[in-house]
Design a protein around this motif. Structure first.
Motif, short mmCIF file in Angstrom:
data_model
loop_
_atom_site.label_atom_id
_atom_site.label_comp_id
_atom_site.label_asym_id
_atom_site.label_seq_id
_atom_site.Cartn_x
_atom_site.Cartn_y
_atom_site.Cartn_z
N VAL A 165 -13.67 -30.12 -30.26
CA VAL A 165 -12.39 -30.79 -30.03
C VAL A 165 -11.69 -30.90 -31.38
O VAL A 165 -12.26 -31.45 -32.34
CB VAL A 165 -12.57 -32.18 -29.41
N THR A 166 -10.49 -30.39 -31.47
CA THR A 166 -9.71 -30.48 -32.71
C THR A 166 -8.30 -30.98 -32.37
O THR A 166 -7.89 -30.97 -31.21
CB THR A 166 -9.61 -29.13 -33.43
N GLU A 167 -7.59 -31.38 -33.40
CA GLU A 167 -6.21 -31.80 -33.20
C GLU A 167 -5.37 -31.39 -34.40
O GLU A 167 -5.89 -31.06 -35.48
CB GLU A 167 -6.12 -33.32 -33.01
N GLY A 168 -4.06 -31.41 -34.22
CA GLY A 168 -3.15 -31.07 -35.30
C GLY A 168 -1.71 -31.12 -34.82
O GLY A 168 -1.42 -31.55 -33.70
N TYR A 169 -0.82 -30.65 -35.67
CA TYR A 169 0.60 -30.65 -35.36
C TYR A 169 1.14 -29.23 -35.52
O TYR A 169 0.53 -28.38 -36.18
CB TYR A 169 1.35 -31.62 -36.28
N LEU A 170 2.28 -28.99 -34.91
CA LEU A 170 2.88 -27.65 -34.89
C LEU A 170 4.26 -27.69 -35.54
O LEU A 170 5.07 -28.57 -35.23
CB LEU A 170 2.98 -27.14 -33.45
N LYS A 171 4.50 -26.74 -36.41
CA LYS A 171 5.77 -26.66 -37.12
C LYS A 171 6.38 -25.28 -36.91
O LYS A 171 5.70 -24.26 -37.08
CB LYS A 171 5.54 -26.91 -38.62
N ASP A 172 7.66 -25.25 -36.52
CA ASP A 172 8.35 -23.97 -36.32
C ASP A 172 8.71 -23.35 -37.66
O ASP A 172 9.27 -24.02 -38.54
CB ASP A 172 9.62 -24.18 -35.49
N ILE A 173 8.42 -22.07 -37.81
CA ILE A 173 8.76 -21.31 -39.01
C ILE A 173 9.30 -19.95 -38.57
O ILE A 173 9.14 -19.57 -37.40
CB ILE A 173 7.54 -21.13 -39.95
N PRO A 174 9.92 -19.18 -39.47
CA PRO A 174 10.38 -17.83 -39.09
C PRO A 174 9.21 -16.94 -38.67
O PRO A 174 8.11 -17.03 -39.22
CB PRO A 174 11.03 -17.31 -40.38
N ARG A 175 9.44 -16.10 -37.68
CA ARG A 175 8.41 -15.17 -37.20
C ARG A 175 8.18 -14.06 -38.22
O ARG A 175 9.08 -13.69 -38.96
CB ARG A 175 8.83 -14.56 -35.86
N SER A 176 6.96 -13.55 -38.21
CA SER A 176 6.60 -12.44 -39.09
C SER A 176 5.50 -11.63 -38.43
O SER A 176 4.97 -12.01 -37.38
CB SER A 176 6.12 -12.96 -40.45
N ASP A 177 5.14 -10.50 -39.03
CA ASP A 177 4.07 -9.68 -38.47
C ASP A 177 2.74 -10.43 -38.46
O ASP A 177 1.92 -10.24 -37.55
CB ASP A 177 3.91 -8.39 -39.29
N ASN A 178 2.51 -11.26 -39.48
CA ASN A 178 1.26 -12.02 -39.55
C ASN A 178 1.30 -13.31 -38.73
O ASN A 178 0.25 -13.91 -38.49
CB ASN A 178 0.94 -12.36 -41.01
N ASN A 179 2.48 -13.73 -38.34
CA ASN A 179 2.64 -14.95 -37.53
C ASN A 179 3.71 -14.69 -36.47
O ASN A 179 4.85 -15.15 -36.58
CB ASN A 179 3.04 -16.12 -38.43
N PRO A 180 3.36 -13.92 -35.43
CA PRO A 180 4.37 -13.50 -34.46
C PRO A 180 4.96 -14.63 -33.62
O PRO A 180 6.05 -14.49 -33.09
CB PRO A 180 3.60 -12.51 -33.57
N HIS A 181 4.26 -15.76 -33.49
CA HIS A 181 4.78 -16.87 -32.70
C HIS A 181 5.75 -17.74 -33.49
O HIS A 181 6.46 -18.57 -32.90
CB HIS A 181 3.63 -17.75 -32.18
N GLY A 182 5.78 -17.58 -34.81
CA GLY A 182 6.65 -18.41 -35.63
C GLY A 182 6.25 -19.87 -35.60
O GLY A 182 7.11 -20.77 -35.50
N VAL A 183 4.94 -20.14 -35.67
CA VAL A 183 4.42 -21.51 -35.62
C VAL A 183 3.39 -21.69 -36.73
O VAL A 183 2.62 -20.78 -37.02
CB VAL A 183 3.74 -21.80 -34.25
N LEU A 184 3.39 -22.86 -37.34
CA LEU A 184 2.39 -23.19 -38.36
C LEU A 184 1.65 -24.45 -37.93
O LEU A 184 2.28 -25.47 -37.63
CB LEU A 184 3.06 -23.41 -39.72
N ILE A 185 0.32 -24.37 -37.89
CA ILE A 185 -0.49 -25.54 -37.58
C ILE A 185 -0.61 -26.40 -38.83
O ILE A 185 -0.93 -25.90 -39.91
CB ILE A 185 -1.88 -25.13 -37.08
N THR A 186 -0.36 -27.69 -38.70
CA THR A 186 -0.45 -28.60 -39.85
C THR A 186 -1.36 -29.78 -39.49
O THR A 186 -1.52 -30.13 -38.32
CB THR A 186 0.95 -29.14 -40.23
#
Length: 204
Positions: A165-186
């Motif tokens: 079980v883990t938890e965190g927050y999600l931050k919208d960022i520009p999409r890229s080849d390495n991050n196609p969803h445009g999301v960063l877990i914080t």
């Protein structure tokens, strides 16, 4: 009397001119808004060729699919981070990909597991780790998630199953080849990682 008639005609002409100007501006505004909506709707419509047969497809608002993208992003990160094989190059490759999806909290967790000998034990025991996602809880207003899964550790002598079980927050960022969803877990952290079962294998 003649002067009054001339003044009345001038006032009438002024009122008619102003009325015509206001009506023209209003009509132009209405037409412009209608034309903009028509163009926006046209841009949402694209045609896809299927065996030379055009099929109409509609573009949807990004926010409509955002919850599904958030879940896919969280699932992808956990799969990359925890689904591992006893191959140091593969482990390095998986974790490098995972680090594109998370902030420094992922690197801290990686360093902590490394210090505890987690990755070394995978290599020494020839363990194969497989993560199965149970559910992902999303709180969209807070951009918060909680991940529930089961980690299966298949060793030569036994098969260990752990709840994760883990938890965190999600931050919208520009999409890229390495991050196609445009999301960063914080702010990612593990809340639970306990053994559920440890099944011994036959030695013969």
């Amino acid at each position: 009397m003649l002067i009054k008639n001339i003044e009345a005609k001038i006032r009438l002409a002024t009122v008619v001119a102003l009325g015509s100007l206001i009506c023209s501006v209003a009509i132009c505004g209405i037409v412009s808004v209608f034309a903009f909506k028509q163009v926006a709707n046209a841009r949402r419509s694209v045609y896809i060729l299927d065996n030379n047969v055009p099929i109409l497809a509609k573009q949807t608002d990004m926010q409509v699919n955002r919850p599904a993208e958030y879940r896919a992003h969280v699932d992808l990160f956990h799969s990359l981070f925890f689904s591992l094989t006893p191959d140091d190059k593969y482990i390095e490759y998986q974790l490098k990909r995972a680090m594109y999806l998370i902030d420094e909290s992922g690197a801290r967790e990686y360093d902590d597991l490394k210090e505890k000998g987690f990755f070394t034990s995978i290599l020494s025991s020839s363990s194969v780790l497989t993560l199965q996602t149970d559910s992902i809880l999303l709180d969209m207003p807070r951009h918060y998630f909680r991940y529930y899964g089961k980690l299966k550790i298949d060793r030569r002598s036994s098969t260990l199953t752990r709840s994760l079980v883990t938890e965190g927050y999600l931050k919208d960022i520009p999409r890229s080849d390495n991050n196609p969803h445009g999301v960063l877990i914080t702010g990612w952290k593990t809340l639970e990682n306990k053994d559920l079962s440890d099944v011994q294998k036959n030695s013969f």
